[in-house]
Structure formats: structure tokens, C-alpha cells
Design an enzyme around this catalytic site. Structure first.
Site, PDB file in Angstrom:
ATOM      1  N   TYR A 148     -14.353   6.686 -13.120  1.00 50.87           N
ATOM      2  CA  TYR A 148     -14.581   5.823 -11.953  1.00 50.87           C
ATOM      3  C   TYR A 148     -14.781   4.458 -12.790  1.00 50.87           C
ATOM      4  CZ  TYR A 148     -15.127   2.906  -8.064  1.00 50.87           C
ATOM      5  OH  TYR A 148     -14.992   1.973  -7.365  1.00 50.87           O
ATOM      6  N   ARG A 201     -30.119   2.510  -2.883  1.00 50.70           N
ATOM      7  CA  ARG A 201     -29.045   1.517  -2.888  1.00 50.70           C
ATOM      8  C   ARG A 201     -28.961   0.224  -2.276  1.00 50.70           C
ATOM      9  NH1 ARG A 201     -28.700   5.415  -6.365  1.00 50.70           N
ATOM     10  NH2 ARG A 201     -26.953   6.291  -6.618  1.00 50.70           N
ATOM     11  N   GLY A 228      -5.181   4.887   2.414  1.00 43.57           N
ATOM     12  CA  GLY A 228      -4.963   4.388   3.298  1.00 43.57           C
ATOM     13  C   GLY A 228      -4.409   4.176   4.900  1.00 43.57           C
ATOM     14  N   ASP A 231       0.752  -1.525   0.383  1.00 38.46           N
ATOM     15  CA  ASP A 231      -0.519  -0.244  -0.206  1.00 38.46           C
ATOM     16  C   ASP A 231       1.216   1.285  -0.189  1.00 38.46           C
ATOM     17  OD1 ASP A 231      -3.577   0.254   1.275  1.00 38.46           O
ATOM     18  OD2 ASP A 231      -1.998   2.092   1.073  1.00 38.46           O
ATOM     19  N   ARG A 253     -26.649  15.095  -6.999  1.00 37.75           N
ATOM     20  CA  ARG A 253     -25.213  14.999  -7.550  1.00 37.75           C
ATOM     21  C   ARG A 253     -24.883  14.086  -8.477  1.00 37.75           C
ATOM     22  NH1 ARG A 253     -21.639  10.832  -3.550  1.00 37.75           N
ATOM     23  NH2 ARG A 253     -23.008   9.571  -4.552  1.00 37.75           N
ATOM     24  N   GLY A 312     -24.663  12.191 -11.908  1.00 42.59           N
ATOM     25  CA  GLY A 312     -23.312  10.684 -11.953  1.00 42.59           C
ATOM     26  C   GLY A 312     -24.525  10.149 -11.296  1.00 42.59           C
ATOM     27  N   ASP A 313     -25.105  10.237 -10.356  1.00 44.59           N
ATOM     28  CA  ASP A 313     -25.801   9.070  -8.921  1.00 44.59           C
ATOM     29  C   ASP A 313     -26.946   8.067 -10.607  1.00 44.59           C
ATOM     30  OD1 ASP A 313     -24.097   8.943  -7.156  1.00 44.59           O
ATOM     31  OD2 ASP A 313     -25.671  10.526  -6.290  1.00 44.59           O
ATOM     32  N   HIS A 351     -19.499   8.988   1.403  1.00 47.35           N
ATOM     33  CA  HIS A 351     -20.207   7.708   1.423  1.00 47.35           C
ATOM     34  C   HIS A 351     -21.052   8.590   2.242  1.00 47.35           C
ATOM     35  CE1 HIS A 351     -16.919   6.201  -0.219  1.00 47.35           C
ATOM     36  NE2 HIS A 351     -17.708   5.634  -0.982  1.00 47.35           N
ATOM     37  N   PHE A 356      -6.744  -3.972  -3.818  1.00 51.09           N
ATOM     38  CA  PHE A 356      -8.461  -3.231  -3.843  1.00 51.09           C
ATOM     39  C   PHE A 356      -7.547  -1.539  -4.396  1.00 51.09           C
ATOM     40  CE2 PHE A 356      -8.556  -6.624  -0.216  1.00 51.09           C
ATOM     41  CZ  PHE A 356     -10.033  -6.779  -0.617  1.00 51.09           C
TER      42      PHE A 356
HETATM   43  N1  UDP Z   1     -25.747  10.869  -0.778  1.00 51.34           N
HETATM   44  C1  UDP Z   1     -26.603  12.115   0.082  1.00 51.34           C
HETATM   45  N2  UDP Z   1     -25.760  12.257   1.054  1.00 51.34           N
HETATM   46  C2  UDP Z   1     -24.500  12.644   1.068  1.00 51.34           C
HETATM   47  C3  UDP Z   1     -24.368  11.448   0.141  1.00 51.34           C
HETATM   48  C4  UDP Z   1     -24.210  10.946  -0.291  1.00 51.34           C
HETATM   49  O1  UDP Z   1     -27.529  11.782  -0.732  1.00 51.34           O
HETATM   50  O2  UDP Z   1     -23.978  13.200   2.219  1.00 51.34           O
HETATM   51  C5  UDP Z   1     -26.553   9.545  -1.659  1.00 51.34           C
HETATM   52  C6  UDP Z   1     -25.907   9.830  -3.119  1.00 51.34           C
HETATM   53  O3  UDP Z   1     -26.241  10.454  -3.527  1.00 51.34           O
HETATM   54  C7  UDP Z   1     -26.578   7.865  -3.307  1.00 51.34           C
HETATM   55  C8  UDP Z   1     -26.651   7.275  -2.108  1.00 51.34           C
HETATM   56  O4  UDP Z   1     -26.561   8.367  -1.200  1.00 51.34           O
HETATM   57  O5  UDP Z   1     -27.674   7.896  -3.839  1.00 51.34           O
HETATM   58  C9  UDP Z   1     -25.347   6.563  -1.270  1.00 51.34           C
HETATM   59  O6  UDP Z   1     -23.564   7.314  -1.821  1.00 51.34           O
HETATM   60  P1  UDP Z   1     -22.864   7.325  -1.193  1.00 51.34           P
HETATM   61  O7  UDP Z   1     -21.688   7.714  -1.474  1.00 51.34           O
HETATM   62  O8  UDP Z   1     -22.679   6.434  -0.150  1.00 51.34           O
HETATM   63  O9  UDP Z   1     -22.157   5.821  -2.448  1.00 51.34           O
HETATM   64  P2  UDP Z   1     -22.655   5.551  -4.265  1.00 51.34           P
HETATM   65  O10 UDP Z   1     -23.981   4.952  -4.095  1.00 51.34           O
HETATM   66  O11 UDP Z   1     -22.132   6.969  -4.858  1.00 51.34           O
HETATM   67  O12 UDP Z   1     -21.899   4.695  -4.574  1.00 51.34           O
END
Ligand code: UDP
Length: 329
Positions: free
Chosen positions: A141, A221, A37, A32, A282, A284-285, A189, A73
Site C-alpha cells: 500500500y 499514532r 465508497g 467514484d 499486526r 507491518g505496524d 481502524h 482520493f
Molecule cells: N489497532 C489495534 N486494534 C485494532 C485496530 C488497530 O490495536 O483492532 C492498532 C494498530 O495496531 C495501530 C493503531 O491501532 O497501532 C492504529 O491502527 P489503524 O488500523 O487505525 O491505523 P494505521 O496506523 O494502521 O493506519
């Protein structure tokens, strides 16, 4: 099985992989560069600090240690950052795995388990998502992970290196008893952000979009405990070693929770009044990402232990409340 090389073992999922290997009495060598990390997260195995893009560094490790399998990882994993700096992601993620594969080929190591992601699917065509569904990432990503998945396919044909690409849905939870948990900087997250708000380390949780076509308008999710994720890597490695076929596997719980449901569950778990307010979507979600985990269950024999979202959040809460500053302080 002898020694496992865990590239990126000082990260969130990698450190839980070490936890899992230690529970099974299996040796680990961790490579690493500590760019994201934490040395303190490596509670099992030998940490060798260096960059897997450096061929000499890797050759040194493979020459010194008898490595029986590789778990990779090591990658940058922030979707937003990948959009603003795609070359950073291609240069690090793709090159790192290229060098790992070169070293494996040179040292006759036959199996690799690779950290992939649900982001390879982009905006899914249907739910739950199966491994055979269309892959069309909506961010760099996910593109780097898909590029590596395909590269693994070609390397399997050319060099006979077997692979399992594990497409993670939302990794969550921690193993506080082993002294490890999630510590990203910046934290992006949902669950750790919600828990930071519970601790008063953030004023509130921003809910990214309340106008999605879901039951309550917020994104859905599939949250999977990080120890269940780690366990699937071991099963995959053993499967390959026993002659199993290379392939891709979804790793998720198979059930979805909305952002509001996560906040509600965290309020129940913590007993705290967690302030939350709607914010813009956000970029790209996708609205819904839920895994079909049938392939991992039937082919690898993967059984999920942590099925309750409250238990997953409770384990993260136990870690966060004991380590409000993460590993740093
Ligand atoms: N999310 C949110 N507020 C935050 C962080 C995340 O509403 O402060 C939402 C984000 O839009 C997604 C979900 O929570 O729909 C999970 O986001 P995260 O970044 O944890 O994981 P991802 O699904 O992007 O890998």
C-alpha cells in the site's frame, strides 16, 4: 476557483472533502466506482459513478465539466490486504492516478492534490517525522503511494502539472451534522472498532501488541480530524493555483496517543465499559508514527481546529451511535 473533481469522493475522507467544499461554496464533481465508497456519503456535488482507470469515463467528465483542479482520493487503502494481494493495489492505485494525469494533461488542468500516507515512511528513523525523512515503505500500500508521489514529480517536470502530495497520519472523526462518518467494510481502524465495541457490535477490542518500546507497550499514532485533513486539501489547491511550488506535506496533529490511551479516551467519551484484550502484533505496524506538521502550517497556512482527542472521538461516536450499520441500513 470553479469546479473541483474529487476522485473517490464517496469514501471516508473524500466525503468530508465535499463537506469542506460545500462550506466554502465551491462546486464539486465526484468520480467514484463505489467499490468501497457509498453513494449516500456524497452530500454535495454531482456523483458520476464510474472507474477512473477508464480513460473514456474520465474524458467524458473533463469534456462536460470545466474542471479547475483535481483531488485524488480514489485508492484501495488496507495495509493487510495489500500484503496478501499486492497486484490489486498496484493495478488500481497506480493506474487510477495515471489515467487522471493523462486526462488532466489532455484537458489542460494544472493542479492535483494527492492522498498520500505516512506509510511511505515505513519504520521511521526519528520522531516527529519530517517530509525530508527517509521513505522506505514496509507494505505494498505504502509502495503504491510512494510510486505515485514520484510519478507526480516526473509529470510536473514533463507536463507542468503541479501537485501536492499530502501524507496523512491517522484520519479520525466525522461530521455528523453533515450526515457523514466512517463506514469501512471490513473495518480495520482502531477508533471505529473501539466504538463498535462500545455499541456492543463487537465483543471486544483486540490490542495488537503490548510489547512495543513505548510508554505502555502499545503502538502510538497521530490522530487527525478528517475535516482538518480535508481543509488542508483546499489550502494546498489554492497554494498551487497561486503559483506555489509542488511538494509533499505531512498532515497530522503532531502528538501521539497509544492504543490504550485511545481506548481510555473512548471510555470517557462514551461512558461505556469497552472490553479490550491483548492480541498478537499486526504485521507491518511501526511502533510510533507522529507527524511534524510544521511544513503544512508554515507553507500552506494550515491551522488545526480539532486538537482534542476526546472531541475527535466524540464526533466519531455521534456518527456511529446514530448509524450503527453505517450507510447501509
Ligand atoms: N489497532 C489495534 N486494534 C485494532 C485496530 C488497530 O490495536 O483492532 C492498532 C494498530 O495496531 C495501530 C493503531 O491501532 O497501532 C492504529 O491502527 P489503524 O488500523 O487505525 O491505523 P494505521 O496506523 O494502521 O493506519
Amino acid at each position: 476557483m470553479g469546479k473541483i473533481l474529487v476522485a473517490g469522493g464517496a469514501g471516508y475522507i473524500g466525503s468530508h472533502m465535499l463537506d469542506c467544499l460545500s462550506m466554502r461554496g465551491m462546486d464539486a464533481v465526484v468520480a467514484d466506482n463505489l467499490s468501497t465508497g457509498h453513494a449516500a456519503a456524497v452530500k454535495h456535488g454531482e456523483l458520476i459513478v464510474g472507474d477512473i482507470r477508464d480513460a473514456n469515463f474520465l474524458n467524458g467528465i473533463f469534456s462536460k465539466h470545466k474542471i479547475d483542479g483535481v483531488i485524488d482520493f480514489a485508492a484501495f487503502s488496507l495495509v493487510g490486504e495489500s500484503c496478501s494481494d499486492p497486484l490489486k493495489y498496484y493495478a488500481n492505485n497506480v493506474t487510477g492516478t495515471i489515467e487522471l494525469l493523462r486526462a488532466m494533461h489532455r484537458h489542460n488542468v494544472g493542479s492535483i492534490v494527492f492522498s498520500s500516507t505516512a506509510a511511505v515512511y515505513g519504520e521511521p528513523e526519528k520522531q516527529p517525522i519530517e517530509e525530508t525523512d527517509r521513505t522506505l515503505p514496509t507494505n505494498p500500500y505504502g509502495e503504491t503511494k510512494l510510486a505515485i508521489e514520484r510519478m507526480l514529480g516526473w509529470c510536473a517536470e514533463a507536463y507542468g502539472i503541479k501537485y501536492a502530495s499530502l501524507r496523512y497520519f491517522n484520519a479520525a472523526g466525522a461530521d455528523p451534522a453533515f450526515g457523514i462518518g466512517e463506514d469501512h467494510s471490513p473495518e480495520t481502524h482502531l477508533i471505529p472498532i473501539v466504538l463498535k465495541a462500545a455499541l456492543g457490535k463487537r465483543s471486544h477490542v483486540g490490542i495488537y501488541g503490548t510489547d512495543y518500546h513505548t510508554k505502555d507497550g502499545t503502538c502510538i499514532r497521530d490522530y487527525i480530524h478528517v475535516l482538518d485533513l480535508a481543509n488542508a486539501h483546499l489550502l494546498a489547491l489554492e497554494f498551487l493555483e497561486k503559483g506555489g511550488e509542488s511538494g509533499v506535506f505531512n498532515l497530522g496533529n503532531g502528538s501521539g496517543f497509544s492504543v490504550l490511551e485511545i481506548i481510555e479516551a473512548a471510555r470517557r467519551v462514551t461512558g461505556m465499559d469497552i472490553p479490550a484484550r491483548p492480541e498478537a502484533r499486526r504485521a507491518g505496524d511501526p511502533s510510533v508514527l507522529v507527524a511534524s506538521n510544521e511544513k503544512a502550517a508554515s507553507v500552506l497556512g494550515w491551522k488545526i481546529e480539532h486538537t482534542s482527542i476526546e472531541d475527535i472521538i466524540a464526533s466519531a461516536w455521534e456518527w456511529q451511535s446514530a448509524h450503527p450499520e453505517g450507510y447501509g441500513k
